[in-house]
Design an enzyme around this catalytic site. Structure first.
Site, PDB file in Angstrom:
ATOM      1  N   LYS A 178      -8.531  13.517 -57.758  1.00  0.00           N
ATOM      2  CA  LYS A 178      -7.115  13.162 -58.410  1.00  0.00           C
ATOM      3  C   LYS A 178      -7.212  13.989 -59.884  1.00  0.00           C
ATOM      4  CE  LYS A 178      -6.926   9.810 -61.789  1.00  0.00           C
ATOM      5  NZ  LYS A 178      -5.649  10.532 -62.496  1.00  0.00           N
ATOM      6  N   GLU A 253     -19.460  14.420 -66.074  1.00  0.00           N
ATOM      7  CA  GLU A 253     -19.386  15.701 -66.965  1.00  0.00           C
ATOM      8  C   GLU A 253     -18.622  14.764 -68.123  1.00  0.00           C
ATOM      9  OE1 GLU A 253     -20.958  18.203 -66.883  1.00  0.00           O
ATOM     10  OE2 GLU A 253     -21.444  18.518 -64.644  1.00  0.00           O
ATOM     11  N   CYS A 287     -14.494  20.570 -73.408  1.00  0.00           N
ATOM     12  CA  CYS A 287     -15.561  19.542 -73.670  1.00  0.00           C
ATOM     13  C   CYS A 287     -16.606  20.218 -74.343  1.00  0.00           C
ATOM     14  CB  CYS A 287     -15.962  19.048 -72.395  1.00  0.00           C
ATOM     15  SG  CYS A 287     -16.240  20.303 -71.130  1.00  0.00           S
ATOM     16  N   GLU A 390     -15.705  13.146 -80.929  1.00  0.00           N
ATOM     17  CA  GLU A 390     -14.993  14.259 -80.344  1.00  0.00           C
ATOM     18  C   GLU A 390     -13.459  14.044 -80.547  1.00  0.00           C
ATOM     19  OE1 GLU A 390     -14.579  14.072 -75.812  1.00  0.00           O
ATOM     20  OE2 GLU A 390     -15.298  16.183 -75.791  1.00  0.00           O
TER      21      GLU A 390
HETATM   22  P1  NAD Z   1     -10.152  10.749 -69.527  1.00  0.00           P
HETATM   23  O1  NAD Z   1     -11.548  10.147 -69.624  1.00  0.00           O
HETATM   24  O2  NAD Z   1      -9.104   9.906 -70.208  1.00  0.00           O
HETATM   25  O3  NAD Z   1      -9.702  11.106 -68.154  1.00  0.00           O
HETATM   26  C1  NAD Z   1     -10.347  11.738 -67.089  1.00  0.00           C
HETATM   27  C2  NAD Z   1      -9.671  11.408 -65.466  1.00  0.00           C
HETATM   28  O4  NAD Z   1     -10.043   9.791 -65.528  1.00  0.00           O
HETATM   29  C3  NAD Z   1      -8.427  11.253 -65.492  1.00  0.00           C
HETATM   30  O5  NAD Z   1      -8.010  11.740 -64.252  1.00  0.00           O
HETATM   31  C4  NAD Z   1      -7.886   9.810 -65.626  1.00  0.00           C
HETATM   32  O6  NAD Z   1      -6.772   9.426 -64.927  1.00  0.00           O
HETATM   33  C5  NAD Z   1      -8.908   9.256 -64.914  1.00  0.00           C
HETATM   34  N1  NAD Z   1      -9.127   7.492 -65.461  1.00  0.00           N
HETATM   35  C6  NAD Z   1      -8.743   7.060 -66.636  1.00  0.00           C
HETATM   36  N2  NAD Z   1      -9.206   5.865 -66.724  1.00  0.00           N
HETATM   37  C7  NAD Z   1      -9.947   5.817 -65.509  1.00  0.00           C
HETATM   38  C8  NAD Z   1     -10.293   4.469 -64.846  1.00  0.00           C
HETATM   39  N3  NAD Z   1     -10.462   3.203 -65.517  1.00  0.00           N
HETATM   40  N4  NAD Z   1     -11.031   4.735 -63.656  1.00  0.00           N
HETATM   41  C9  NAD Z   1     -11.087   5.752 -62.998  1.00  0.00           C
HETATM   42  N5  NAD Z   1     -10.656   6.835 -63.642  1.00  0.00           N
HETATM   43  C10 NAD Z   1      -9.720   6.772 -64.791  1.00  0.00           C
HETATM   44  O7  NAD Z   1     -10.314  12.256 -70.072  1.00  0.00           O
HETATM   45  P2  NAD Z   1      -9.078  13.188 -70.443  1.00  0.00           P
HETATM   46  O8  NAD Z   1      -8.336  12.707 -71.587  1.00  0.00           O
HETATM   47  O9  NAD Z   1      -8.197  13.441 -69.356  1.00  0.00           O
HETATM   48  O10 NAD Z   1     -10.077  14.766 -70.795  1.00  0.00           O
HETATM   49  C11 NAD Z   1     -10.716  14.712 -71.949  1.00  0.00           C
HETATM   50  C12 NAD Z   1     -12.166  14.170 -71.920  1.00  0.00           C
HETATM   51  O11 NAD Z   1     -12.745  15.055 -71.025  1.00  0.00           O
HETATM   52  C13 NAD Z   1     -12.883  14.626 -73.028  1.00  0.00           C
HETATM   53  O12 NAD Z   1     -13.718  13.440 -73.527  1.00  0.00           O
HETATM   54  C14 NAD Z   1     -13.696  15.885 -72.743  1.00  0.00           C
HETATM   55  O13 NAD Z   1     -15.010  15.945 -73.424  1.00  0.00           O
HETATM   56  C15 NAD Z   1     -14.049  15.382 -71.301  1.00  0.00           C
HETATM   57  N6  NAD Z   1     -14.453  16.493 -70.423  1.00  0.00           N
HETATM   58  C16 NAD Z   1     -15.308  17.011 -70.109  1.00  0.00           C
HETATM   59  C17 NAD Z   1     -15.841  18.033 -69.374  1.00  0.00           C
HETATM   60  C18 NAD Z   1     -17.195  18.335 -68.948  1.00  0.00           C
HETATM   61  O14 NAD Z   1     -17.501  19.192 -68.276  1.00  0.00           O
HETATM   62  N7  NAD Z   1     -18.458  17.578 -69.588  1.00  0.00           N
HETATM   63  C19 NAD Z   1     -14.980  18.991 -69.112  1.00  0.00           C
HETATM   64  C20 NAD Z   1     -13.571  18.621 -69.363  1.00  0.00           C
HETATM   65  C21 NAD Z   1     -13.313  17.530 -70.154  1.00  0.00           C
END
Ligand code: NAD
Length: 503
Positions: A178, A253, A287, A390
């Site tokens: 997803k 991650e 990230c 962050e």
């Molecule tokens: P997010 O955590 O808001 O969302 C990530 C995904 O999780 C989306 O697909 C979202 O729809 C889904 N999601 C949200 N709530 C959920 C729930 N309750 N249950 C299941 N799924 C849910 O993150 P974002 O805003 O899309 O991305 C930014 C974040 O991602 C930053 O914190 C960044 O550091 C992190 N990130 C980490 C890496 C890594 O490899 N460590 C890589 C890219 C981004």
């Protein structure tokens, strides 16, 4: 029919409830198309499709060589469609066309190629000689989990989709992923590639929809055997809770606040380029961004003025133009988040030494509210919130230090441990510092370079487990020990005599 449909069981379909949501170009606000919005019941049917493909289909029974060949075919098809994918990726998420062309599409196809190689080369059965229970033989089989799910963030949708799907499929699993709603189209477009590659139906499924329903289903459904998540630390904690209901293994991650250490022996000119690239690439929406530059006090003033000078030279504009360095942020709300942090920074630290506002004079048609100038705060205390939290935007905190020990202490003073850098003219010194940094990746005299052959992941609250590398392949397999007694004479059952002599 939605412009971008869900890919379930090998076919493109609308959501059962017929719902859609709009996806837009963040630079202009122009609509790109309608995306099918999955609900919980769509997530369930995608999981059921994957379950059926795993339990009844050919995929897990193929040899590693056969699976590898299919993944290589997927990689070739992706490369052949590179322009189309790059354009969609850049338009939907606001990342530059340069990033999409030179990082996103090749990053995705190279992940499929690496895991094809893993499927081909890594044995799925290994003899363990010298049994302590002769004359038995023992071997370890490496088997897929079954159905895996992947939930990915908005910043690198194509690469993140490939990091979840390629290792899962290579190991023989069937999967549902997803993407985030802000950037779902390129992950959904992968369905075209899977169809052209004749991937058996249900092996790879892609559904777009809200995290709170679809994501929660993917992390909790009892038919799912393993879940992998990339996103914020906050949602990562929720994923662990959801997965615990059926004790699913998780790969997480999560966020980061990485330190890029500039030593007094660094080539300051190149180090400034590495720090700026490490922070502002993709507007800091990465990230592992090196958003804390720790600079030796003896070169601090000179280095900071280099940073300000260079930051002012970055070209901000339409992400579809190859000359652009910084496009829009992913959404207006992300710009507002950055603004809140910059206001906080003004309270905590004082006026930023560059940026701190939205750009003016953008070309016609571009929405200035979607962009933010690269912003640098100098003389930041590492305890400040802007140095600890962050921001996920183009904001750099510069922090002075006196010696190597202090640099390491500041770098490690974070709940996160995802990436980091050391800029130095002395490789031995840099190497010693890298060894002391509590973080999953360290770049010496570089930044952001990730390749599928090497593991990637976080220490501390930046995550659990590793993606990529051999570790990333094994994260999608579980070990089964098989002990085989040839039977026959009772003499072959020494434990019966030793431990259970009465039976
Ligand atoms: P997010 O955590 O808001 O969302 C990530 C995904 O999780 C989306 O697909 C979202 O729809 C889904 N999601 C949200 N709530 C959920 C729930 N309750 N249950 C299941 N799924 C849910 O993150 P974002 O805003 O899309 O991305 C930014 C974040 O991602 C930053 O914190 C960044 O550091 C992190 N990130 C980490 C890496 C890594 O490899 N460590 C890589 C890219 C981004």
């Amino acid at each position: 029919m939605a412009d971008y449909q869900l890919f379930i069981g090998g076919a493109y379909v609308d959501a059962l409830a017929g719902e859609t949501f709009e996806t837009n170009d963040p630079a202009t606000g122009q609509k790109i198309g309608d995306v099918a919005k999955a609900g919980r019941e769509d997530a369930q049917r995608a999981i059921e499709a994957a379950r059926k493909a795993f339990d009844e289909g050919p995929w897990p029974k193929l040899s590693g060589k056969e699976r590898g060949a299919k993944l290589n075919q997927i990689a070739d098809l992706l490369d052949a469609k590179a322009e189309k994918f790059a354009e969609a990726e850049a338009r939907d998420g606001g990342g530059t066309i340069k990033k999409a062309t030179f990082a996103d599409v090749p990053g995705a196809s190279s992940a499929f190629r690496w895991f094809a190689r893993m499927a081909e080369e890594q044995p799925d059965e290994v003899e363990v000689p010298g049994s302590p229970f002769p004359p038995s033989q023992n071997w370890v089989r490496y088997e897929p989990f079954g159905v895996t799910t992947g939930i990915i963030p908005w910043n690198f949708p194509l690469i993140m989709a490939s990091w979840k799907l390629a290792p899962a499929l290579a190991a023989g699993n069937c999967s549902v992923i997803k993407p985030a709603s802000l950037t779902s189209i390129t992950a959904l477009m992968l369905g075209e590639v899977f169809q052209e590659a004749d991937l058996p139906p249900g092996v790879a499924n892609v559904i777009a929809g809200p995290g709170g329903t679809v994501g929660e289903e993917l992390a909790s459904n009892p038919l799912v055997d393993k879940t992998a998540f990339t996103g914020s630390t906050e949602v990562g904690r929720r994923i662990m809770q959801l997965a615990s209901g059926t004790v699913k293994p998780v790969t997480l991650e999560l966020g980061g606040k990485s330190a890029n250490i500039v030593l007094d022996d660094a080539d300051l000119d190149i180090a400034a380029a590495c720090v700026l690239f490490g922070t502002f690439f993709h507007n800091g929406q990465v990230c592992e961004s090196g958003t804390r530059a720790l600079v030796h006090q003896s070169v601090y003033d000179e280095f900071v003025s280099l940073l300000v000078d260079r930051a002012g030279k970055m070209v901000i504009g339409n992400q579809m133009d190859f000359a652009t360095d910084l496009g829009p942020l992913v959404s207006r709300s992300q710009v507002e988040t950055v603004e809140r942090y910059v206001a906080l920074g003004r309270d905590e630290v004082g006026e930023p030494i560059c940026g701190g506002n939205r750009p003016e004079g953008l070309a016609d048609g571009l929405d200035p509210n979607a962009f933010y100038n690269p912003t640098i705060f100098s003389g930041v205390d590492n305890k400040a919130k802007i140095a600890q939290e962050e921001i996920f935007g183009p904001v750099l905190c510069v922090i002075p230090f006196a010696d190597d020990d202090e640099a390491v202490a500041i770098a490690n003073d974070s709940i996160y441990g995802l990436g980091g850098g050391v800029q130095s003219g002395n490789l031995d010194r840099a190497r010693a510092i890298a060894a002391r940094m509590r973080t999953g990746t360290v770049w010496i005299n570089d930044y952001h370079l990730i390749s599928p052959e090497r593991p990637f992941g976080g220490y501390k609250q930046s995550g659990i487990g590793r993606e990529l590398g051999v570790a990333g392949f094994n994260a999608y397999r579980q070990a089964k020990h098989v002990h085989a007694n040839p039977g026959g004479s009772r003499d072959n059952y020494m434990h019966l005599a030793a431990l259970s002599s009465n039976i």
